[in-house]
Motif scaffolding. Structure first.
Motif, PDB file in Angstrom:
ATOM      1  N   TYR A   1     -27.196  -1.233  18.612  1.00  0.00           N
ATOM      2  CA  TYR A   1     -27.508  -2.631  18.412  1.00  0.00           C
ATOM      3  C   TYR A   1     -28.845  -3.203  17.983  1.00  0.00           C
ATOM      4  CZ  TYR A   1     -22.634  -3.747  19.835  1.00  0.00           C
ATOM      5  OH  TYR A   1     -21.308  -3.309  20.240  1.00  0.00           O
TER       6      TYR A   1
ATOM      7  N   LYS B   1     -12.300   2.027  15.452  1.00  0.00           N
ATOM      8  CA  LYS B   1     -13.840   1.948  15.468  1.00  0.00           C
ATOM      9  C   LYS B   1     -14.010   0.443  14.264  1.00  0.00           C
ATOM     10  CE  LYS B   1     -18.586   2.580  14.172  1.00  0.00           C
ATOM     11  NZ  LYS B   1     -19.855   3.875  13.317  1.00  0.00           N
ATOM     12  N   ASP B   2     -13.486   0.943  12.800  1.00  0.00           N
ATOM     13  CA  ASP B   2     -13.176   0.317  11.890  1.00  0.00           C
ATOM     14  C   ASP B   2     -12.032  -0.866  12.137  1.00  0.00           C
ATOM     15  OD1 ASP B   2     -15.001   1.759   9.917  1.00  0.00           O
ATOM     16  OD2 ASP B   2     -13.166   2.146   9.415  1.00  0.00           O
TER      17      ASP B   2
ATOM     18  N   LEU C   1     -11.989  -2.007  15.446  1.00  0.00           N
ATOM     19  CA  LEU C   1     -12.665  -3.008  16.135  1.00  0.00           C
ATOM     20  C   LEU C   1     -14.181  -3.455  15.350  1.00  0.00           C
ATOM     21  CD1 LEU C   1     -12.878  -0.054  19.438  1.00  0.00           C
ATOM     22  CD2 LEU C   1     -11.571  -2.318  19.342  1.00  0.00           C
ATOM     23  N   GLN C   2     -14.474  -3.176  14.794  1.00  0.00           N
ATOM     24  CA  GLN C   2     -15.628  -4.131  13.813  1.00  0.00           C
ATOM     25  C   GLN C   2     -15.116  -5.020  13.781  1.00  0.00           C
ATOM     26  OE1 GLN C   2     -17.644  -0.561  12.142  1.00  0.00           O
ATOM     27  NE2 GLN C   2     -18.830  -0.699  13.518  1.00  0.00           N
TER      28      GLN C   2
ATOM     29  N   ARG D   1     -12.549   6.893  13.800  1.00  0.00           N
ATOM     30  CA  ARG D   1     -13.159   6.188  12.429  1.00  0.00           C
ATOM     31  C   ARG D   1     -12.178   5.476  12.396  1.00  0.00           C
ATOM     32  NH1 ARG D   1     -14.972  10.836   8.560  1.00  0.00           N
ATOM     33  NH2 ARG D   1     -16.977  11.247   9.369  1.00  0.00           N
TER      34      ARG D   1
ATOM     35  N   GLU E   1     -14.288  -8.388  15.912  1.00  0.00           N
ATOM     36  CA  GLU E   1     -15.729  -8.566  16.213  1.00  0.00           C
ATOM     37  C   GLU E   1     -16.132  -9.569  15.246  1.00  0.00           C
ATOM     38  OE1 GLU E   1     -20.410  -6.693  16.767  1.00  0.00           O
ATOM     39  OE2 GLU E   1     -18.666  -5.570  18.586  1.00  0.00           O
ATOM     40  N   LEU E   2     -16.426  -9.146  13.998  1.00  0.00           N
ATOM     41  CA  LEU E   2     -16.648 -10.353  13.049  1.00  0.00           C
ATOM     42  C   LEU E   2     -15.532 -11.437  12.884  1.00  0.00           C
ATOM     43  CD1 LEU E   2     -18.028  -7.114  10.419  1.00  0.00           C
ATOM     44  CD2 LEU E   2     -18.789  -8.315  12.061  1.00  0.00           C
TER      45      LEU E   2
END
Length: 149
Positions: A49, A140-141, A143-144, A137, A147-148
């Motif tokens: 981060y 992860k995508d 979750l990201q 992957r 988060e956004l």
């Protein structure tokens, strides 16, 4: 779908539990003996981060701010992180990884990767690894993106 998802969640939790126990016992590295898993996790978060506040580190690690304060103090004493006050808010400290912290994290990651490689060697095929990476992957995508939003 729901039953399969619940099984996947349960398996993931079990892997986290057994994997953590296994690696704490099996990773043979002076770094793993000198630094706690929580300290290494803190270094990993800072690497991922960049600079973070104590509060954000506490949130990401799921602990109280007092635990993070003590952890950061120890890491700072060892020269692995630096802290600075935020100019517009003197109550907030920002923590960042030092060059030595990056070196320690690299050595820790190397030791873990070698241990994992030995553990799974001849146990998991290249095809299984490719499928695993593709699935993670995608997770992860997802979750990201969450988060956004």
């Amino acid at each position: 779908m729901k039953e399969t998802l619940l099984e996947a969640i349960e398996l993931f939790e079990e892997i986290m539990i057994y994997g953590t126990e296994h690696f704490l016992k099996s990773v043979q590295s002076p770094i793993r003996k000198e630094y706690s898993p929580e300290q290494i996790q803190t270094l990993k978060l800072l690497s991922a981060y960049g600079s973070l506040s104590n509060g954000k580190l506490a949130e990401l690690q799921g602990v109280h701010k007092s635990a993070i304060t003590a952890r950061i103090k120890k890491l700072e004493e060892k020269g692995l992180v630096q802290t600075a006050r935020v100019p517009h808010d003197q109550r907030t400290k920002i923590v960042r990884l030092t060059e030595l912290g990056q070196e320690i994290l690299f050595a820790s990651n190397t030791a873990i990767n070698e241990s994992i490689s030995r553990l799974f060697e001849n146990e998991i095929s290249e095809e299984e690894l490719i499928h695993f990476v593709k699935t993670f992957r995608k997770l992860k995508d997802i979750l990201q993106m969450k988060e956004l939003n």
